[in-house]
Design a protein around this motif. Structure first.
Motif, PDB file in Angstrom:
ATOM      1  N   ASN A  16      62.002  21.849  42.518  1.00  0.00           N
ATOM      2  CA  ASN A  16      60.645  22.197  42.952  1.00  0.00           C
ATOM      3  C   ASN A  16      59.779  20.936  42.968  1.00  0.00           C
ATOM      4  OD1 ASN A  16      58.029  23.529  43.192  1.00  0.00           O
ATOM      5  ND2 ASN A  16      57.860  23.191  40.992  1.00  0.00           N
ATOM      6  N   LYS A  17      59.147  20.666  44.088  1.00  0.00           N
ATOM      7  CA  LYS A  17      58.306  19.475  44.216  1.00  0.00           C
ATOM      8  C   LYS A  17      56.814  19.814  44.239  1.00  0.00           C
ATOM      9  CE  LYS A  17      61.899  17.023  46.810  1.00  0.00           C
ATOM     10  NZ  LYS A  17      62.247  16.332  48.086  1.00  0.00           N
ATOM     11  N   PHE A  18      56.487  21.083  44.002  1.00  0.00           N
ATOM     12  CA  PHE A  18      55.096  21.511  44.131  1.00  0.00           C
ATOM     13  C   PHE A  18      54.363  21.474  42.792  1.00  0.00           C
ATOM     14  CE2 PHE A  18      57.532  23.678  47.473  1.00  0.00           C
ATOM     15  CZ  PHE A  18      56.881  23.177  48.590  1.00  0.00           C
ATOM     16  N   LYS A  19      53.046  21.494  42.882  1.00  0.00           N
ATOM     17  CA  LYS A  19      52.190  21.501  41.699  1.00  0.00           C
ATOM     18  C   LYS A  19      51.287  22.730  41.731  1.00  0.00           C
ATOM     19  CE  LYS A  19      52.115  16.439  41.521  1.00  0.00           C
ATOM     20  NZ  LYS A  19      51.258  15.228  41.529  1.00  0.00           N
ATOM     21  N   ALA A  20      50.811  23.100  40.565  1.00  0.00           N
ATOM     22  CA  ALA A  20      50.002  24.321  40.444  1.00  0.00           C
ATOM     23  C   ALA A  20      48.519  24.087  40.692  1.00  0.00           C
ATOM     24  CB  ALA A  20      50.195  24.925  39.050  1.00  0.00           C
ATOM     25  N   GLU A  21      48.119  22.849  40.847  1.00  0.00           N
ATOM     26  CA  GLU A  21      46.692  22.539  40.932  1.00  0.00           C
ATOM     27  C   GLU A  21      46.008  23.256  42.097  1.00  0.00           C
ATOM     28  OE1 GLU A  21      43.690  18.646  40.994  1.00  0.00           O
ATOM     29  OE2 GLU A  21      45.863  18.366  41.252  1.00  0.00           O
ATOM     30  N   GLY A  22      46.653  23.255  43.261  1.00  0.00           N
ATOM     31  CA  GLY A  22      46.039  23.891  44.428  1.00  0.00           C
ATOM     32  C   GLY A  22      45.846  25.381  44.239  1.00  0.00           C
ATOM     33  N   ILE A  23      46.809  26.034  43.604  1.00  0.00           N
ATOM     34  CA  ILE A  23      46.697  27.471  43.352  1.00  0.00           C
ATOM     35  C   ILE A  23      45.581  27.745  42.354  1.00  0.00           C
ATOM     36  CG2 ILE A  23      47.884  29.481  42.370  1.00  0.00           C
ATOM     37  CD1 ILE A  23      50.461  28.402  43.556  1.00  0.00           C
ATOM     38  N   ALA A  24      45.475  26.901  41.336  1.00  0.00           N
ATOM     39  CA  ALA A  24      44.391  27.065  40.361  1.00  0.00           C
ATOM     40  C   ALA A  24      43.028  26.974  41.048  1.00  0.00           C
ATOM     41  CB  ALA A  24      44.510  26.003  39.268  1.00  0.00           C
TER      42      ALA A  24
ATOM     43  N   LEU B  98      58.812  27.821  38.293  1.00  0.00           N
ATOM     44  CA  LEU B  98      59.323  28.770  39.292  1.00  0.00           C
ATOM     45  C   LEU B  98      58.722  30.153  39.084  1.00  0.00           C
ATOM     46  CD1 LEU B  98      63.111  27.842  39.642  1.00  0.00           C
ATOM     47  CD2 LEU B  98      61.126  26.939  40.872  1.00  0.00           C
ATOM     48  N   SER B  99      58.631  30.580  37.833  1.00  0.00           N
ATOM     49  CA  SER B  99      58.038  31.878  37.526  1.00  0.00           C
ATOM     50  C   SER B  99      56.576  31.922  37.944  1.00  0.00           C
ATOM     51  CB  SER B  99      58.165  32.173  36.029  1.00  0.00           C
ATOM     52  OG  SER B  99      57.642  33.447  35.721  1.00  0.00           O
ATOM     53  N   PHE B 100      55.862  30.826  37.713  1.00  0.00           N
ATOM     54  CA  PHE B 100      54.442  30.779  38.093  1.00  0.00           C
ATOM     55  C   PHE B 100      54.272  30.924  39.601  1.00  0.00           C
ATOM     56  CE2 PHE B 100      50.919  28.242  39.747  1.00  0.00           C
ATOM     57  CZ  PHE B 100      49.849  28.957  39.224  1.00  0.00           C
ATOM     58  N   PHE B 101      55.013  30.127  40.368  1.00  0.00           N
ATOM     59  CA  PHE B 101      54.863  30.203  41.826  1.00  0.00           C
ATOM     60  C   PHE B 101      55.314  31.558  42.355  1.00  0.00           C
ATOM     61  CE2 PHE B 101      55.197  25.474  41.377  1.00  0.00           C
ATOM     62  CZ  PHE B 101      53.914  25.189  41.811  1.00  0.00           C
ATOM     63  N   TYR B 102      56.368  32.098  41.777  1.00  0.00           N
ATOM     64  CA  TYR B 102      56.879  33.414  42.180  1.00  0.00           C
ATOM     65  C   TYR B 102      55.796  34.471  42.014  1.00  0.00           C
ATOM     66  CZ  TYR B 102      60.690  36.887  42.693  1.00  0.00           C
ATOM     67  OH  TYR B 102      61.522  37.885  43.128  1.00  0.00           O
ATOM     68  N   ASP B 103      55.040  34.387  40.934  1.00  0.00           N
ATOM     69  CA  ASP B 103      54.093  35.449  40.568  1.00  0.00           C
ATOM     70  C   ASP B 103      52.635  35.021  40.734  1.00  0.00           C
ATOM     71  OD1 ASP B 103      53.495  38.016  39.660  1.00  0.00           O
ATOM     72  OD2 ASP B 103      53.533  37.457  37.553  1.00  0.00           O
ATOM     73  N   SER B 104      52.380  34.016  41.545  1.00  0.00           N
ATOM     74  CA  SER B 104      51.011  33.479  41.642  1.00  0.00           C
ATOM     75  C   SER B 104      50.018  34.475  42.238  1.00  0.00           C
ATOM     76  CB  SER B 104      51.006  32.177  42.452  1.00  0.00           C
ATOM     77  OG  SER B 104      51.537  32.380  43.744  1.00  0.00           O
ATOM     78  N   ASN B 105      50.505  35.495  42.962  1.00  0.00           N
ATOM     79  CA  ASN B 105      49.586  36.524  43.467  1.00  0.00           C
ATOM     80  C   ASN B 105      48.920  37.301  42.328  1.00  0.00           C
ATOM     81  OD1 ASN B 105      49.686  36.071  46.178  1.00  0.00           O
ATOM     82  ND2 ASN B 105      50.895  37.870  46.695  1.00  0.00           N
ATOM     83  N   SER B 106      49.427  37.153  41.120  1.00  0.00           N
ATOM     84  CA  SER B 106      48.815  37.811  39.967  1.00  0.00           C
ATOM     85  C   SER B 106      47.375  37.355  39.752  1.00  0.00           C
ATOM     86  CB  SER B 106      49.628  37.509  38.707  1.00  0.00           C
ATOM     87  OG  SER B 106      49.695  36.108  38.509  1.00  0.00           O
TER      88      SER B 106
END
Length: 560
Positions: free
Chosen positions: A496-504, A445-453
Motif C-alpha cells: 500500500n502506497k497511500f496515506k490516511a491524511e487526505g481521508i482525515a 488496509l483495514s482503515f482504507f477498507y472501512d473509511s466510509n465509517s
C-alpha cells in the motif's frame, strides 16, 4: 406524519413496545414507508448511514454501547446484501440487531425488475429467526404479521442474543402519508427465566473442582462485569485456580494471568506437562491466541466444562466433557461458596512464568529499534485511563495483547468473525453513544477498507483513530507460509502506497503523524491533550520488514 402502510405502523409500535427505539437508516426509495414512519412519528432515535455495510457495523457498536437491540433499515436489491458482513459479525458476537429490509412484491422476483433480488432468508446462517411479512393488509394478515413480529423481536434478545431479519415487501405508492398516531397493537411478551443447576449437580461439580489439583479458567471475550471479576478473583485466591485472560475479557485484577502468546512460547521450551490442567473451565467469546489453542489440544485436561446459556458446544480444545447452561457469574459465585482453600503451586507456576516473560519482553523493548512493538508499548502508556479501546484485527490485536493493557480501560474488538472490514465502523457506532474517550487502533488496509465509517454526522470529539501504516498487510509477514510464495508482495502483503491524511481532511478529522519514536511521543501528547476537543486521526508509519524481524526476535528471546 407516518406512512399509510399498516404493516409498517404495526412494526413501529411493536418495536417501541419492546424498548427498541434506535434506528439506523440507509437511504432509498423502497424503504420510504419505514423511513417516513420512524422519522415522522418522533418516537425513535434515527441516524442516517449511507453505506449499508458500514451501517450494520455501526449499529453493532451502538448496540454494544447501549446493551440493547438496534434496528437497521435499508432498501431492496443489493442493499441488504451489503449488511451481511456486519450481520455475521453480530451473530458470532451475540449482538441483537433487528434487520429490516424493504423488498419488491414477490410477483416481481426474477422478472427483470430493477433493484429486485431473492431476499427471503438471505441471512439464514447468521440470524436466529427470519420472516417475510405478507403484502396484503386484511385483518388476518395484520394479525399474522403482528404475531410473527412479536416472536422475532422476542427471540432477538433472549438466551444468547443474535440478529433477526424481517423482510418487508412493499407495493407502490410508497410515499403516501397521514397525520396520525401509531396504532395500538397487541404485545406478546416473553417471560424471563433463569437457568439454574440442581443441588445435586452443583455438589457433583464442586467435588470435581475440589479434587482437581490444577484448574485453568479461560476467560474469553466478555463485556465488563465487576461482579464476575470479583468472583473470579476470590476463586483464584481461595482455590489456587489459574484465570487466563486477554484484554478483551475486561478483567483487570493482577491475580489473573495474561501475556498468553509469550507465556506459551516459553512454556513450550520448558515442561509443558507441568502447565497441563486437570480441569479446564471456559466461558465468554473467542481467544485470539493460536498458541494457547495448540497447547491445550496437545496437553488435554481430563475435564473441560464450557459455560453457555445457549448450550453452545464449543469444543475448541478437543476435550469438552460438559456444557453447563448457566450464567458465568452465577456459576463462579456458587463455586466460590463451596471452594476449599488449598495449596496454590499451580497458580504460582503460571504467575512466575508470566513475570519471567514480561521481564524479558520489557528488556527486549528497551533495546528494540522503532517498530510496531515499540508503537504499541507507547500507545498503552499514552492512552488515558478509564477510556475505551477498540482493537482492529490481524496484527493490531496481536501486538496489543503482547503489551500490558491500558489501566482501567474497557476493550472491544470484532472477534466474532475477526475480519478487517468493519472495526472502525463498529468503534464509531460505539463512540457515538459513549461518554468516554474512544480509541480505535487498526492497520492501514483495514482503515482504507472501512473509511466510509467516517462518512456520517455522528463523529464526536471523543473519537481517536490510530492507523498503523506499515504499507500493507503485515500479518502475512508474521505467520509462516505466505512469505515463501512468489505471490507474497502483491497478493498477500498487498503493498500500500497511500496515506490516511487526505481521508482525515475529507471527513474533517484533525490529522497527526509520526515516523519515529520521538515524533510519536510528541504527537501522542498533543493527540490526547485535554485541549484536543475534536475527533482526530494519528497515522504512524513503520517499516514492515523491521516489524517482522523484531516480532520474531522477541519470541526467540522469550524462548531462550
Amino acid at each position: 406524519m407516518i406512512s399509510t402502510k399498516k404493516h409498517i405502523q404495526q412494526l413501529a409500535q411493536l418495536l417501541l413496545s419492546k424498548g427498541i427505539d434506535d434506528i439506523i437508516i440507509s437511504p432509498g426509495s423502497r424503504n420510504g414507508p419505514l423511513t417516513h414512519t420512524f422519522a415522522g412519528c418522533g418516537l425513535f432515535n434515527c441516524r442516517n448511514i449511507v453505506d449499508e455495510r458500514s451501517a450494520a457495523y455501526f449499529a453493532m457498536g451502538l448496540a454494544q454501547a447501549k446493551q440493547k437491540p438496534v434496528a437497521i433499515v435499508c432498501s431492496s436489491g443489493t442493499a441488504p446484501l451489503n449488511y451481511t458482513p456486519g450481520v455475521a459479525e453480530a451473530f458470532y458476537m451475540n449482538v441483537p440487531l433487528i434487520v429490516l429490509t424493504a423488498d419488491r412484491p414477490e410477483y416481481w422476483i426474477d422478472q427483470a425488475e430493477s433493484q429486485c433480488i431473492r431476499q427471503k432468508n438471505i441471512y439464514q446462517n447468521f440470524t436466529k429467526k427470519e420472516i417475510s411479512l405478507p403484502l396484503g393488509e386484511s385483518d388476518k394478515e395484520l394479525w399474522f404479521a403482528a404475531r410473527q413480529i412479536n416472536e422475532c423481536l422476542n427471540v432477538a434478545a433472549s438466551g444468547a442474543p443474535a440478529p433477526v431479519h424481517i423482510n418487508i415487501p412493499l407495493e407502490e405508492p410508497l410515499h403516501d402519508l397521514l397525520d396520525a398516531e401509531l396504532p395500538v397493537v397487541k404485545t406478546i411478551e416473553m417471560a424471563t427465566s433463569e437457568s439454574k443447576l440442581s443441588d445435586a449437580e452443583n455438589e457433583k461439580l464442586a467435588a470435581i473442582f475440589s479434587d482437581s489439583k490444577k484448574v485453568l479458567i479461560l476467560a474469553g471475550q466478555h463485556i465488563p462485569n465487576p461482579g464476575l471479576e470479583n468472583q473470579l478473583s476470590g476463586l483464584a485466591s481461595e482455590s489456587g485456580a489459574v484465570v487466563l485472560k486477554e484484554h478483551l475479557a475486561n478483567l483487570d485484577d493482577p491475580i489473573f494471568c495474561s501475556s498468553i502468546d509469550a507465556v506459551m512460547a516459553s512454556i513450550l521450551e520448558d515442561k509443558p506437562e507441568d502447565f497441563q490442567p486437570d480441569l479446564l473451565i471456559s466461558f465468554g467469546g473467542q481467544f485470539v491466541s493460536k498458541s494457547l489453542k495448540q497447547f491445550l489440544r496437545k496437553n488435554k485436561p481430563a475435564n473441560h466444562w464450557h459455560l453457555s446459556l445457549s448450550d453452545e458446544h464449543f469444543d475448541t480444545y478437543q476435550s469438552l466433557t460438559k456444557v453447563i447452561k448457566v450464567d458465568a457469574s452465577d456459576f463462579f459465585e456458587k463455586l466460590l461458596d463451596v471452594a476449599d482453600s488449598k495449596e496454590n503451586s499451580y497458580h504460582k507456576l503460571w504467575k512466575n512464568k508470566e513475570s519471567q516473560v514480561n521481564l524479558l519482553r520489557d528488556r527486549f523493548l528497551d533495546k528494540a529499534d522503532f517498530c510496531d512493538l515499540i508503537v504499541f508499548d507507547e500507545l498503552r502508556k499514552a492512552i488515558p485511563e478509564n477510556s475505551v479501546v477498540h482493537l482492529g484485527n490481524s496484527s493490531p490485536v496481536r501486538y496489543a495483547l503482547i503489551c500490558d493493557p491500558v489501566k482501567n480501560a474497557h476493550y472491544f474488538g470484532n472477534r466474532g468473525t475477526s475480519g478487517i472490514d468493519g472495526p472502525l465502523s463498529t468503534a464509531v457506532g460505539f463512540a457515538s453513544e459513549s461518554e468516554k474517550l474512544n480509541t480505535i487502533i487498526l492497520g492501514d488496509l483495514s482503515f482504507f477498507y472501512d473509511s466510509n465509517s467516517l462518512w456520517n454526522n455522528y463523529i464526536g470529539g471523543n473519537l481517536r483513530v490510530i492507523v498503523i501504516n506499515n504499507r500493507g498487510g503485515n500479518i502475512f509477514s508474521m505467520i509462516k507460509g505466505p512469505t515463501d510464495s512468489p505471490a507474497f508482495r502483491e497478493h498477500f502483503f498487498t503493498e500500500n502506497k497511500f496515506k490516511a491524511e487526505g481521508i482525515a481532511k475529507t471527513f474533517e478529522l484533525d490529522y497527526f503523524k509520526a515516523e519515529s519514536l520521538d515524533e510519536l511521543q510528541v504527537s501522542l501528547k498533543e493527540f490526547y491533550s485535554p485541549e484536543q476537543q475534536k475527533a482526530a486521526l494519528l497515522e504512524i508509519f513503520t517499516d514492515a520488514e523491521a516489524n517482522t524481524q523484531q516480532f520474531r526476535e522477541l519470541f526467540k528471546y522469550v524462548k531462550q
